[in-house]
Design an enzyme around this catalytic site. Structure first.
Site, PDB file in Angstrom:
ATOM      1  N   ASP A 261       2.419  -0.580 -10.486  1.00 50.13           N
ATOM      2  CA  ASP A 261       2.228   0.744  -9.900  1.00 50.13           C
ATOM      3  C   ASP A 261       3.171   1.072  -8.748  1.00 50.13           C
ATOM      4  O   ASP A 261       2.893   1.968  -7.957  1.00 50.13           O
ATOM      5  CB  ASP A 261       0.797   0.861  -9.395  1.00 50.13           C
TER       6      ASP A 261
ATOM      7  N   HIS B 149      -1.398  -4.798   4.663  1.00 50.21           N
ATOM      8  CA  HIS B 149      -0.090  -4.150   4.699  1.00 50.21           C
ATOM      9  C   HIS B 149      -0.035  -2.779   4.048  1.00 50.21           C
ATOM     10  O   HIS B 149       0.976  -2.090   4.130  1.00 50.21           O
ATOM     11  CB  HIS B 149       0.940  -5.036   3.987  1.00 50.21           C
TER      12      HIS B 149
ATOM     13  N   GLU C 298       0.211  -4.713 -16.829  1.00 51.86           N
ATOM     14  CA  GLU C 298      -0.866  -4.395 -15.893  1.00 51.86           C
ATOM     15  C   GLU C 298      -1.163  -2.896 -15.935  1.00 51.86           C
ATOM     16  O   GLU C 298      -1.205  -2.199 -14.935  1.00 51.86           O
ATOM     17  CB  GLU C 298      -0.555  -4.850 -14.460  1.00 51.86           C
TER      18      GLU C 298
ATOM     19  N   HIS D 283       3.375  -9.015   7.061  1.00 50.50           N
ATOM     20  CA  HIS D 283       4.331  -8.259   6.261  1.00 50.50           C
ATOM     21  C   HIS D 283       5.527  -7.843   7.118  1.00 50.50           C
ATOM     22  O   HIS D 283       5.406  -7.665   8.335  1.00 50.50           O
ATOM     23  CB  HIS D 283       3.623  -7.021   5.704  1.00 50.50           C
TER      24      HIS D 283
ATOM     25  N   GLU E  54       0.458   4.520  -5.375  1.00 47.08           N
ATOM     26  CA  GLU E  54       0.260   3.672  -6.555  1.00 47.08           C
ATOM     27  C   GLU E  54      -0.597   4.315  -7.647  1.00 47.08           C
ATOM     28  O   GLU E  54      -0.305   4.194  -8.839  1.00 47.08           O
ATOM     29  CB  GLU E  54      -0.341   2.328  -6.129  1.00 47.08           C
TER      30      GLU E  54
ATOM     31  N   ARG F 225      -0.051   1.092   2.872  1.00 51.96           N
ATOM     32  CA  ARG F 225       0.276   2.312   3.594  1.00 51.96           C
ATOM     33  C   ARG F 225      -0.968   3.087   4.022  1.00 51.96           C
ATOM     34  O   ARG F 225      -1.021   3.665   5.101  1.00 51.96           O
ATOM     35  CB  ARG F 225       1.148   3.229   2.723  1.00 51.96           C
TER      36      ARG F 225
END
Length: 379
Positions: free
Chosen positions: A98, A208, A120, A241, A134, A210
């Protein structure tokens, strides 16, 4: 028999972890040839995975720039893939999951008239803004792809409800296959991990995404700091990250606690070995929600929702959200309630049996007439 030319395209560390065992499997098949194109949406973390699995890229777009935006990534992948597809002439482009690389590479292949296989496929939260971008990338790739490799039956059902009914294969998740390569004898290469006291209970943490930037991330980190103060004999290990936003928040909230270890990102071998030796996992990562149950490790998901409800239903995962008090409460429960912990640790892993890559390779060979045997599904 002429080999089918497959091109695997990926650009981030999580994609690489899940695609690497598939690349190795495809190249073991006499009827298939797999080339690798890296976009390098994430550069440093991607390279370490390639080295760990002994895979060399045939093409490398090397698009990463500091402070890159989603528009930057999309445009550079589209332009770069146009030249690669013209040169390589693949029969099939494989994309994973994604990411912006996934969507952009799939769109480029569509423009070039090359069939797309989506590894996936079928994960959904039902909210196009979470996770962002995503969830929308998944929806768009589902319309562009010709082959859909769904990890679970629920993922396949999601696709069918959206009208995607042809060439949907239930395979299991390739990340379970990857772990057969990575756990080994459990020895760490990271000097930072070699200093951790594993005679104590260790909590592995990642954060991590967004959608957690800003107040949610600070709330999560505040909860972890309070947990470390309430349980001074517990060690929290956080591979931070590389995002400057994440790093700034982590140091603002978590510096100064002797039992919180802010370390550099780990290669996939050390990360899986750290998880295997941990007491439980706190994460907003999708991949870790799938990996930890295979190791018998409970997971607290630091998000409000998950596109992986199978593990919640199986009992290996609990949604902790991003509220400070709720995250702290649920983490403390796992440290004090032995029955709760045992129930989560011993639940059945719903994500795979280690043969997803073989099923995907079988499906590709069958779809393109290189095999007369249809693939078996993951049950």
């Amino acid at each position: 028999m002429q080999k089918l030319n497959v091109m695997a395209v990926f650009g981030t560390r999580p994609e690489a972890i899940k695609m690497a065992p598939l690349v190795l499997e495809l190249n073991r098949r006499p009827e298939l040839n797999c080339q690798v194109c890296l976009t390098a949406q994430h550069r440093e973390m991607l390279d370490s995975v390639m080295q760990c699995f002994g895979i060399t890229a045939d093409y490398d777009l090397d698009i990463m720039q500091q402070r890159q935006t989603l528009s930057d990534v999309t445009a550079r992948v589209l332009h770069g893939m146009e030249d690669v597809l013209r040169t390589a002439q693949p029969d099939l482009v494989l994309v994973h999951g994604d990411t912006t690389t996934t969507f952009s590479a799939a769109l480029s292949a569509f423009y070039a008239g090359v069939p797309v296989g989506h590894v996936e496929a079928g994960l959904r939260t039902g909210d196009i803004r979470s996770p962002f971008p995503e969830e929308m990338n998944r929806l768009l790739v589902a319309r562009l792809a010709e082959l859909h490799f769904a990890p679970t039956r629920r993922n396949a059902d999601n696709l069918r409800r959206e009208g995607v009914t042809e060439n949907v294969y239930v395979t299991g998740n390739t990340v379970i296959d990857a772990m057969a390569y990575t756990i080994g004898d459990g020895t760490f290469s990271s000097p930072e991990l070699q200093q951790i006291d594993f005679t104590r209970r260790v909590i592995t943490m990642t954060c991590h995404r967004r959608e957690n930037y800003g107040a949610p991330m600070h709330s999560i980190f505040s909860a972890v700091r309070a947990l470390s103060e309430a349980f001074p004999n517990v060690e929290v290990v956080y591979p931070v990250h590389l995002s400057p936003t994440v790093r700034q928040a982590a140091h603002e909230e978590l510096d100064g606690r002797p039992n919180i270890h802010l370390i550099e990102p780990l290669d996939v071998f050390d990360m899986h070995r750290l998880m295997a030796r941990s007491y439980f996992i706190m994460t907003d990562s999708g991949g870790l929600q799938e990996e930890a149950p295979a190791l018998g490790k409970p997971v607290l998901v630091l998000r409000r929702e998950t596109e992986r409800p199978e593990a919640v239903e199986a009992g290996t995962v609990r949604l902790a959200g991003v509220d400070r008090d709720e995250v702290l409460h649920l983490a403390a429960q796992l440290l004090t309630d032995e029955a709760l912990y045992a129930g989560m640790a011993h639940a059945v892993n719903p994500y795979g049996d280690g043969h997803a890559c073989a099923r995907i390779a079988d499906a590709i060979a069958w779809h393109f007439g290189k095999s007369s045997t249809p693939p078996e599904e993951f049950l």
